[in-house]
Scaffold this motif. Structure first.
Motif, PDB file in Angstrom:
ATOM      1  N   ALA A  73       0.837  -1.210   0.000  1.00  0.00           N
ATOM      2  CA  ALA A  73       0.000   0.000   0.000  1.00  0.00           C
ATOM      3  C   ALA A  73       0.869   1.257   0.000  1.00  0.00           C
ATOM      4  O   ALA A  73       0.580   2.210  -0.730  1.00  0.00           O
ATOM      5  N   ARG A  74       1.933   1.256   0.802  1.00  0.00           N
ATOM      6  CA  ARG A  74       2.826   2.425   0.840  1.00  0.00           C
ATOM      7  C   ARG A  74       3.477   2.656  -0.511  1.00  0.00           C
ATOM      8  O   ARG A  74       3.577   3.793  -0.977  1.00  0.00           O
ATOM      9  N   ALA A  75       3.963   1.587  -1.130  1.00  0.00           N
ATOM     10  CA  ALA A  75       4.627   1.725  -2.426  1.00  0.00           C
ATOM     11  C   ALA A  75       3.660   2.291  -3.453  1.00  0.00           C
ATOM     12  O   ALA A  75       4.021   3.197  -4.209  1.00  0.00           O
ATOM     13  N   GLN A  76       2.445   1.790  -3.462  1.00  0.00           N
ATOM     14  CA  GLN A  76       1.447   2.280  -4.399  1.00  0.00           C
ATOM     15  C   GLN A  76       1.154   3.756  -4.144  1.00  0.00           C
ATOM     16  O   GLN A  76       1.086   4.560  -5.073  1.00  0.00           O
ATOM     17  N   GLU A  77       1.013   4.113  -2.877  1.00  0.00           N
ATOM     18  CA  GLU A  77       0.734   5.503  -2.516  1.00  0.00           C
ATOM     19  C   GLU A  77       1.888   6.414  -2.922  1.00  0.00           C
ATOM     20  O   GLU A  77       1.673   7.481  -3.504  1.00  0.00           O
ATOM     21  N   LEU A  78       3.113   6.005  -2.624  1.00  0.00           N
ATOM     22  CA  LEU A  78       4.279   6.836  -2.927  1.00  0.00           C
ATOM     23  C   LEU A  78       4.499   6.979  -4.427  1.00  0.00           C
ATOM     24  O   LEU A  78       4.905   8.043  -4.893  1.00  0.00           O
ATOM     25  N   LYS A  79       4.243   5.942  -5.172  1.00  0.00           N
ATOM     26  CA  LYS A  79       4.432   6.003  -6.627  1.00  0.00           C
ATOM     27  C   LYS A  79       3.338   6.837  -7.280  1.00  0.00           C
ATOM     28  O   LYS A  79       3.546   7.357  -8.363  1.00  0.00           O
ATOM     29  N   GLY A  80       2.211   6.994  -6.595  1.00  0.00           N
ATOM     30  CA  GLY A  80       1.117   7.794  -7.125  1.00  0.00           C
ATOM     31  C   GLY A  80       1.300   9.281  -6.892  1.00  0.00           C
ATOM     32  O   GLY A  80       0.581  10.097  -7.459  1.00  0.00           O
TER      33      GLY A  80
END
Length: 81
Positions: A73-80
Motif C-alpha cells: 500500500a505504501r509503495a502504491q501511494e508513494l508512486k502515485g
C-alpha cells in the motif's frame, strides 16, 4: 492452507519503499526552502521501515503477510504522488 508471502520478497518491497522515501528526502533537502517538518516526517518513515525490516527476521507468517500488505500500500501511494 493459504499461501504466505515470502519474507525475502517483503524485504525487497520494503527496500523499494525506503528508496522512495530517500528520494523524497533528498529532493526536500535540495529544495530552495526545505520544509523541516516534511524532512522529519520522512526520516521517521525511514526509521519505521528499518524497524520493520528488523522485525521481519523473527516474524511469523501472519506478521510477514501484514508487513507485506502495509508496504504494498505504501509503495502504491508513494508512486502515485
Amino acid at each position: 492452507m493459504s499461501e504466505h508471502v515470502n519474507p525475502e520478497a517483503v524485504e525487497h518491497l520494503a527496500q523499494d519503499v525506503i528508496n522512495l522515501y530517500t528520494e523524497q528526502l533528498m529532493k526536500e533537502r535540495r529544495a530552495p526552502v526545505p520544509d523541516p517538518e516534511r524532512m522529519e516526517r520522512l526520516k521517521a518513515e525511514l526509521a519505521a521501515c528499518a524497524a520493520d525490516q528488523q522485525a521481519l527476521e523473527d516474524a511469523g507468517p501472519a506478521e510477514v503477510d501484514e508487513i507485506a500488505a502495509r508496504y504494498a500500500a505504501r509503495a502504491q501511494e508513494l508512486k502515485g504522488q
